[in-house]
Motif scaffolding. Structure first.
Motif, PDB file in Angstrom:
ATOM      1  N   ALA A  79       0.829  -1.209   0.000  1.00  0.00           N
ATOM      2  CA  ALA A  79       0.000   0.000   0.000  1.00  0.00           C
ATOM      3  C   ALA A  79       0.864   1.260   0.000  1.00  0.00           C
ATOM      4  O   ALA A  79       0.533   2.262  -0.631  1.00  0.00           O
ATOM      5  N   ILE A  80       1.989   1.193   0.728  1.00  0.00           N
ATOM      6  CA  ILE A  80       2.891   2.352   0.795  1.00  0.00           C
ATOM      7  C   ILE A  80       3.746   2.456  -0.459  1.00  0.00           C
ATOM      8  O   ILE A  80       4.026   3.553  -0.955  1.00  0.00           O
ATOM      9  N   ASN A  81       4.155   1.297  -0.998  1.00  0.00           N
ATOM     10  CA  ASN A  81       5.027   1.265  -2.172  1.00  0.00           C
ATOM     11  C   ASN A  81       4.344   0.481  -3.290  1.00  0.00           C
ATOM     12  O   ASN A  81       4.666  -0.697  -3.529  1.00  0.00           O
ATOM     13  N   PRO A  82       3.404   1.064  -3.980  1.00  0.00           N
ATOM     14  CA  PRO A  82       2.701   0.334  -5.050  1.00  0.00           C
ATOM     15  C   PRO A  82       3.635   0.003  -6.204  1.00  0.00           C
ATOM     16  O   PRO A  82       4.635   0.694  -6.435  1.00  0.00           O
ATOM     17  N   VAL A  83       3.321  -1.069  -6.904  1.00  0.00           N
ATOM     18  CA  VAL A  83       4.133  -1.481  -8.050  1.00  0.00           C
ATOM     19  C   VAL A  83       3.979  -0.454  -9.168  1.00  0.00           C
ATOM     20  O   VAL A  83       2.862  -0.089  -9.528  1.00  0.00           O
ATOM     21  N   PRO A  84       5.094   0.047  -9.751  1.00  0.00           N
ATOM     22  CA  PRO A  84       5.004   1.034 -10.841  1.00  0.00           C
ATOM     23  C   PRO A  84       4.273   0.456 -12.046  1.00  0.00           C
ATOM     24  O   PRO A  84       4.265  -0.749 -12.277  1.00  0.00           O
ATOM     25  N   GLN A  85       3.668   1.346 -12.820  1.00  0.00           N
ATOM     26  CA  GLN A  85       2.901   0.908 -13.983  1.00  0.00           C
ATOM     27  C   GLN A  85       3.785   0.204 -15.010  1.00  0.00           C
ATOM     28  O   GLN A  85       3.388  -0.787 -15.614  1.00  0.00           O
ATOM     29  N   TRP A  86       5.023   0.712 -15.182  1.00  0.00           N
ATOM     30  CA  TRP A  86       5.914   0.102 -16.175  1.00  0.00           C
ATOM     31  C   TRP A  86       6.295  -1.320 -15.774  1.00  0.00           C
ATOM     32  O   TRP A  86       6.478  -2.191 -16.613  1.00  0.00           O
ATOM     33  N   ALA A  87       6.404  -1.561 -14.443  1.00  0.00           N
ATOM     34  CA  ALA A  87       6.754  -2.906 -13.972  1.00  0.00           C
ATOM     35  C   ALA A  87       5.599  -3.874 -14.215  1.00  0.00           C
ATOM     36  O   ALA A  87       5.801  -5.036 -14.567  1.00  0.00           O
ATOM     37  N   ASN A  88       4.374  -3.377 -14.026  1.00  0.00           N
ATOM     38  CA  ASN A  88       3.214  -4.231 -14.278  1.00  0.00           C
ATOM     39  C   ASN A  88       3.126  -4.627 -15.736  1.00  0.00           C
ATOM     40  O   ASN A  88       2.862  -5.780 -16.083  1.00  0.00           O
ATOM     41  N   LYS A  89       3.398  -3.661 -16.632  1.00  0.00           N
ATOM     42  CA  LYS A  89       3.356  -3.960 -18.068  1.00  0.00           C
ATOM     43  C   LYS A  89       4.432  -4.968 -18.443  1.00  0.00           C
ATOM     44  O   LYS A  89       4.198  -5.900 -19.209  1.00  0.00           O
ATOM     45  N   SER A  90       5.647  -4.758 -17.880  1.00  0.00           N
ATOM     46  CA  SER A  90       6.747  -5.669 -18.194  1.00  0.00           C
ATOM     47  C   SER A  90       6.468  -7.066 -17.679  1.00  0.00           C
ATOM     48  O   SER A  90       6.735  -8.065 -18.341  1.00  0.00           O
ATOM     49  N   ARG A  91       5.880  -7.145 -16.473  1.00  0.00           N
ATOM     50  CA  ARG A  91       5.582  -8.446 -15.881  1.00  0.00           C
ATOM     51  C   ARG A  91       4.507  -9.177 -16.676  1.00  0.00           C
ATOM     52  O   ARG A  91       4.608 -10.379 -16.935  1.00  0.00           O
ATOM     53  N   LYS A  92       3.485  -8.428 -17.138  1.00  0.00           N
ATOM     54  CA  LYS A  92       2.428  -9.057 -17.932  1.00  0.00           C
ATOM     55  C   LYS A  92       2.964  -9.538 -19.275  1.00  0.00           C
ATOM     56  O   LYS A  92       2.606 -10.613 -19.753  1.00  0.00           O
ATOM     57  N   LYS A  93       3.843  -8.715 -19.895  1.00  0.00           N
ATOM     58  CA  LYS A  93       4.409  -9.106 -21.190  1.00  0.00           C
ATOM     59  C   LYS A  93       5.277 -10.348 -21.043  1.00  0.00           C
ATOM     60  O   LYS A  93       5.222 -11.265 -21.869  1.00  0.00           O
ATOM     61  N   ARG A  94       6.108 -10.403 -19.970  1.00  0.00           N
ATOM     62  CA  ARG A  94       6.958 -11.551 -19.752  1.00  0.00           C
ATOM     63  C   ARG A  94       6.132 -12.807 -19.508  1.00  0.00           C
ATOM     64  O   ARG A  94       6.442 -13.890 -20.025  1.00  0.00           O
ATOM     65  N   ARG A  95       5.059 -12.676 -18.731  1.00  0.00           N
ATOM     66  CA  ARG A  95       4.198 -13.834 -18.469  1.00  0.00           C
ATOM     67  C   ARG A  95       3.506 -14.300 -19.746  1.00  0.00           C
ATOM     68  O   ARG A  95       3.374 -15.494 -20.001  1.00  0.00           O
ATOM     69  N   ARG A  96       3.088 -13.324 -20.576  1.00  0.00           N
ATOM     70  CA  ARG A  96       2.430 -13.677 -21.831  1.00  0.00           C
ATOM     71  C   ARG A  96       3.397 -14.391 -22.776  1.00  0.00           C
ATOM     72  O   ARG A  96       3.053 -15.381 -23.425  1.00  0.00           O
TER      73      ARG A  96
END
Length: 304
Positions: A79-96
């Motif tokens: 909650a204090i340190n949310p995951v950055p948007q760019w990290a979420n995109k990179s993580r989704k792309k890697r999983r895909r």
């Protein structure tokens, strides 16, 4: 390494299934890979410590289990340190991408299992891959009893499958021959050539000699039966010497013809020399030139 292990796991799981289908990848969960059973027995007071009171869900809450305490700390941190948007995109792309790679692998394995031939992924001359688990065994280093000091420039097994001999050569200007038994791999012979920085060492197609070359206008030939190491004769380049200087004549990039009668040598500026090897007294017999520098040489297996 992670990708390789995943691939082997998928192959093993696929091969365990019947030919009617292939088991698919299990659903991914967010649960921990390892759970300590002692966490459930641990009891922590979050009301007695001012720093922990913010973890309470109600004003009267006090004692909680260890695993619940860990989860609340994790939620507070996120909650204090949310995951950055760019990290979420990179993580989704890697999983895909990983899912697409796994689907391709499973598709290939399914073709192996459900067809009588493996023409889909292998040449028609190959046999169908048998069901089961691929067993790979890590053997001892071939040169474990006498390692090369410096870079290893050449490694080659004897051309005859009945002769378990391996050669190495490198920066210490030494040729070493080993008997490869997978256990001790004893050293057979060491040949030191101070005048030649060894850049290449190859068995002759007959398996009787070893050719040692480097950035020099000469070579050494080691006879496996007699144990004699001899230097190339004078006048190796014949009339070709008058056309270019000695710096041109480096045998570091060279290759025997399949029969071992001719040695092709790459020179500078795209030149290639053909050396007669059958006469017993090597001599340049022909040369030709290409428009780009020569990086490697390879003979057509059907060449005579």
């Amino acid at each position: 390494m992670k990708e390789t292990r995943s691939s082997f796991f998928l192959i093993a799981e696929a091969l365990k299934t019947s030919s009617s289908g292939v088991s698919r990848r299990p659903e991914l969960t967010s649960t921990s890979k390892w759970v300590d059973p002692d966490d459930e027995e641990l009891r922590i007071s979050i009301a007695s410590d001012k720093r922990l009171r913010k973890l309470r869900k109600t004003q009267d809450e006090d004692i909680i289990a260890g695993n619940e305490y860990e989860q609340r700390l994790r939620n507070q941190f996120e909650a204090i340190n949310p995951v950055p948007q760019w990290a979420n995109k990179s993580r989704k792309k890697r999983r895909r991408d990983e899912m697409e790679d796994d689907d391709k692998l499973l598709s290939r394995v399914e073709k192996i299992i459900n067809t009588n031939t493996s023409d889909a992924i292998l040449p028609s001359t190959r046999h169908t891959l048998e069901k089961g688990i691929i067993d790979i065994e890590r053997l001892r280093d071939g040169n474990q009893v006498s390692k090369t000091e410096g870079d290893i420039k050449a490694v080659m097994f004897h051309p005859s499958p009945s002769v378990s001999v391996m050669l190495t050569a490198g920066g210490d200007r030494r040729l070493k021959l080993f008997t490869v038994d997978g256990k001790t791999n004893p050293l057979l012979q060491t040949v030191h050539i101070p005048s030649l920085p060894i850049g290449s060492a190859v068995f002759h197609p007959s398996g009787s000699t070893v050719l040692l070359t480097g950035p020099r206008p000469f070579f050494f030939r080691y006879d496996l039966q007699s144990g004699v190491c001899s230097k190339s004769p004078r006048g190796l380049w014949g009339t070709f010497t008058s056309k270019v200087d000695d710096g041109e004549h480096s045998l570091e990039i060279s290759a025997f013809s399949p029969a071992g009668d001719v040695l092709a040598v790459a020179g500078r500026q795209g030149r290639i020399y053909l050396v007669d090897w059958k006469s017993g007294s090597p001599q340049v017999i022909a040369s030709f030139k290409m428009n780009t520098p020569v990086k490697s040489l390879w003979w057509n297996p059907a060449a005579s």
